[in-house]
Every structure is written in structure tokens, then in C-alpha cells.
Design a protein around this motif. Structure first.
Motif, PDB file in Angstrom:
ATOM      1  N   LEU A   1       2.209  12.032  -1.661  1.00 35.97           N
ATOM      2  CA  LEU A   1       2.398  13.123  -0.743  1.00 35.97           C
ATOM      3  C   LEU A   1       1.124  14.122  -0.456  1.00 35.97           C
ATOM      4  O   LEU A   1       1.567  14.600   0.423  1.00 35.97           O
ATOM      5  CB  LEU A   1       3.975  13.589  -1.420  1.00 35.97           C
ATOM      6  N   ASP A   2       0.671  13.836  -1.902  1.00 32.95           N
ATOM      7  CA  ASP A   2      -0.266  14.763  -2.095  1.00 32.95           C
ATOM      8  C   ASP A   2      -0.831  13.982  -0.140  1.00 32.95           C
ATOM      9  O   ASP A   2      -2.154  15.065  -0.011  1.00 32.95           O
ATOM     10  CB  ASP A   2      -1.299  14.868  -2.673  1.00 32.95           C
ATOM     11  N   GLU A   3      -2.304  12.990  -0.798  1.00 37.03           N
ATOM     12  CA  GLU A   3      -2.351  12.296   0.719  1.00 37.03           C
ATOM     13  C   GLU A   3      -2.296  12.848   1.803  1.00 37.03           C
ATOM     14  O   GLU A   3      -2.709  12.592   2.341  1.00 37.03           O
ATOM     15  CB  GLU A   3      -2.637  10.549  -0.029  1.00 37.03           C
TER      16      GLU A   3
ATOM     17  N   VAL B   1       2.114  16.179   6.744  1.00 42.44           N
ATOM     18  CA  VAL B   1       3.315  16.689   5.699  1.00 42.44           C
ATOM     19  C   VAL B   1       3.357  17.537   5.493  1.00 42.44           C
ATOM     20  O   VAL B   1       2.446  17.982   4.646  1.00 42.44           O
ATOM     21  CB  VAL B   1       4.494  15.134   5.091  1.00 42.44           C
ATOM     22  N   ARG B   2       4.392  18.779   5.342  1.00 39.14           N
ATOM     23  CA  ARG B   2       4.630  19.471   3.900  1.00 39.14           C
ATOM     24  C   ARG B   2       5.483  19.878   3.333  1.00 39.14           C
ATOM     25  O   ARG B   2       6.684  19.150   3.747  1.00 39.14           O
ATOM     26  CB  ARG B   2       4.284  20.672   5.410  1.00 39.14           C
ATOM     27  N   THR B   3       5.233  20.496   2.358  1.00 41.61           N
ATOM     28  CA  THR B   3       6.315  20.177   1.560  1.00 41.61           C
ATOM     29  C   THR B   3       6.510  21.594   0.796  1.00 41.61           C
ATOM     30  O   THR B   3       5.999  22.462   1.035  1.00 41.61           O
ATOM     31  CB  THR B   3       5.553  19.421  -0.372  1.00 41.61           C
TER      32      THR B   3
ATOM     33  N   SER C   1       7.989   5.714  -8.976  1.00 43.91           N
ATOM     34  CA  SER C   1       8.477   7.061 -10.042  1.00 43.91           C
ATOM     35  C   SER C   1       8.185   8.518  -9.645  1.00 43.91           C
ATOM     36  O   SER C   1       7.237   8.029  -8.756  1.00 43.91           O
ATOM     37  CB  SER C   1       7.340   6.858 -11.490  1.00 43.91           C
ATOM     38  N   ARG C   2       8.391   9.575  -9.934  1.00 45.94           N
ATOM     39  CA  ARG C   2       8.340  11.549  -9.091  1.00 45.94           C
ATOM     40  C   ARG C   2       6.852  10.774  -8.899  1.00 45.94           C
ATOM     41  O   ARG C   2       6.395  11.777  -8.831  1.00 45.94           O
ATOM     42  CB  ARG C   2       8.967  11.852 -10.245  1.00 45.94           C
ATOM     43  N   SER C   3       6.010  10.514  -9.990  1.00 45.73           N
ATOM     44  CA  SER C   3       4.397  11.189 -10.444  1.00 45.73           C
ATOM     45  C   SER C   3       3.622   9.965  -9.193  1.00 45.73           C
ATOM     46  O   SER C   3       2.897  10.757  -9.202  1.00 45.73           O
ATOM     47  CB  SER C   3       3.938  10.755 -11.812  1.00 45.73           C
ATOM     48  N   THR C   4       4.134   8.821  -8.724  1.00 40.73           N
ATOM     49  CA  THR C   4       3.900   8.238  -7.867  1.00 40.73           C
ATOM     50  C   THR C   4       3.700   9.318  -6.231  1.00 40.73           C
ATOM     51  O   THR C   4       2.979   9.161  -5.724  1.00 40.73           O
ATOM     52  CB  THR C   4       4.369   6.657  -7.930  1.00 40.73           C
ATOM     53  N   LEU C   5       5.369   9.452  -6.304  1.00 34.14           N
ATOM     54  CA  LEU C   5       5.504  10.099  -5.468  1.00 34.14           C
ATOM     55  C   LEU C   5       4.897  11.309  -4.583  1.00 34.14           C
ATOM     56  O   LEU C   5       3.931  11.817  -3.956  1.00 34.14           O
ATOM     57  CB  LEU C   5       7.146  10.486  -4.922  1.00 34.14           C
TER      58      LEU C   5
ATOM     59  N   ASP D   1       1.087  -1.230   0.621  1.00 36.04           N
ATOM     60  CA  ASP D   1      -0.245   0.105  -0.109  1.00 36.04           C
ATOM     61  C   ASP D   1       0.456   1.254   0.343  1.00 36.04           C
ATOM     62  O   ASP D   1       1.730   0.975   1.404  1.00 36.04           O
ATOM     63  CB  ASP D   1      -1.076  -0.256   1.075  1.00 36.04           C
ATOM     64  N   PHE D   2       1.118   2.474  -0.796  1.00 30.71           N
ATOM     65  CA  PHE D   2       2.307   2.987  -0.868  1.00 30.71           C
ATOM     66  C   PHE D   2       1.481   4.208  -0.281  1.00 30.71           C
ATOM     67  O   PHE D   2       2.536   4.578   0.553  1.00 30.71           O
ATOM     68  CB  PHE D   2       2.534   3.378  -2.699  1.00 30.71           C
TER      69      PHE D   2
END
Length: 238
Positions: free
Chosen positions: A198-200, A207-209, A190-194, A149-150
Motif C-alpha cells: 500500500l505504501d508503494e 490510493v489513499r488509506t 501478511s499484514r506487514s507485506t500488505l 509481483d506483489f
């Protein structure tokens, strides 16, 4: 974070574990040098000519595989020693070390470093202790990056990276000095998956980016996510 996380972080900061006499011996054997952001301290494949004690700032450790992919391995901060195993083994560098921000180091040449170790064998014991802790952290990070589960897997990876950075008390915010591409390398996605993961986590408020860094704002809630449990609501909502 974890009950033993702060203690483990202190174990890894080898410079603080040395006695004043041992610190003085290494200081007398070396010289101070300041590195600007992005500057390379040592290249993968180069001769192990020096050891670096980080006095201020952060150093990124990364390696290139046979396919040419650049993979981040760790970030090392104040009171940590980097590049110490090469001078001991005599083998070429296995990773590149570069400055994340302005970095102040104590640089000790291989010959002088080996001489200090021979004269003060307890320093060697501390290096072995530090190497064992780092190996355990690396093993845990690889284990956590393989979950199905990512979002849960990403939470576990962030938690393990936070353990490597932590210097404060449990539950405090932790700032990770990695960009999204580097974090994708840790998580093996992949970066798109990451970005989706992160959005979730951002929507959950854990988290805050920002550019070149990710802040874990709710470490205890992140731990619940990593364990597959719904995170508790933020304190302001209770």
C-alpha cells in the motif's frame, strides 16, 4: 474502470432489477430493521431463517475456515440482497454477515421468501443471475491474488474489489470499506507485506488509506499497474 464495470455493478444490484410489483411483494412479506455498526445479521453455521435486502449502508460477508482464520469474502451495499442462497437450499449459513456502518434492511423470513419465489418465478431468475455474477467476481479475485509481483498483484486485487463496489462512472474514485487486515486476507499476504504494498501504491498516488477504508484515487492508473504497465502521470502533472 473496465468498460463493462458499471453495467456489471448494476446487474448485481438485484433490487433495482425487480419490477415495482415484485418489490412490493417482497416488501409486504418482510419487515424493516436497522443494524448498528458491528452488529451481526446472521452467523456462519446458523439456520437460514431470513433473507436481507440492503436498503442503506454496507454489510461485510466473512467466513471462518477450519484453522479458525476469519476471511473476508465481500461487502454488499444498497439495493443488494444477502443471505438468499441458504433459505433456498435449506443448508446452514456458510458465512457471517455483519454491519459495517448503520445498515437498513428489509428482512424476509425463509417461509415467506420461498412463498414469494413460488408465486413470482422471475425473482428466482434474477437471483440466479446475481449469483452467477458474484461467482465470476469471486473467481477473478482468487485468480488475481496469485500473481508473482506483489504491487501488481495488489493493484489487481484492489481493481477487482472496486468492480464489486462500483456504482459511478469509469475513472471516478472508489472507496473500499475494508480495513488492512481484511485486505490482506483478500490478497493472501501478511499484514506487514500488505502495508509495504500500500505504501508503494500511495507513493504512486493511486490510493489513499484511512481507518476502515481504502480509497482508489486513480482507478485508470491502477488498471495500468494491474496490467504490468507504468501508470500515466496524474492529470495535474500533464
Amino acid at each position: 474502470m473496465r468498460g463493462s464495470s458499471t453495467a456489471e455493478a448494476e446487474e448485481r444490484r438485484m433490487w433495482l432489477r425487480l419490477t415495482p410489483d415484485e418489490q412490493a411483494a417482497l416488501t409486504a412479506a418482510g419487515h424493516l430493521k436497522v443494524w448498528q455498526p458491528g452488529q451481526v445479521l446472521a452467523l456462519q453455521g446458523s439456520p437460514p431463517s431470513s433473507v436481507f435486502v440492503v436498503l442503506r449502508g454496507w454489510v461485510k460477508v466473512s467466513a471462518t475456515n477450519y484453522r479458525g482464520d476469519d476471511a473476508p469474502l465481500a461487502a454488499r451495499g444498497p439495493s443488494e440482497i444477502v443471505g438468499e442462497l441458504g433459505p433456498i437450499s435449506g443448508l446452514a449459513r456458510t458465512a457471517t454477515m455483519s454491519a459495517i456502518d448503520e445498515v437498513h434492511t428489509l428482512v424476509v423470513t425463509r417461509e415467506k421468501f420461498v412463498g414469494v419465489l413460488r408465486a413470482r418465478p422471475r425473482i428466482t431468475e434474477e437471483i440466479l443471475r446475481m449469483a452467477a455474477i458474484r461467482l465470476q467476481q469471486s473467481d477473478r479475485l482468487r485468480l488475481e491474488s496469485g500473481g508473482p509481483d506483489f504491487p501488481q498483484r495488489l493493484a489487481a486485487v484492489l481493481l477487482e474489489l472496486a468492480l464489486q463496489h462500483e456504482s459511478g462512472q469509469a475513472g471516478e474514485q472508489v472507496e473500499l470499506r475494508f480495513n488492512q487486515g481484511e485486505l490482506a486476507g483478500f490478497a493472501r499476504v501478511s499484514r506487514s507485506t500488505l502495508i509495504r504494498g500500500l505504501d508503494e501504491l500511495r507513493k504512486l498516488g493511486v490510493v489513499r488509506t484511512a481507518r476502515q477504508r481504502i480509497t482508489i484515487t486513480q482507478p485508470l492508473a491502477l488498471r495500468e499497474l494491474a496490467a504490468g504497465r507504468p501508470p500515466p502521470p496524474p492529470a495535474s502533472q500533464t
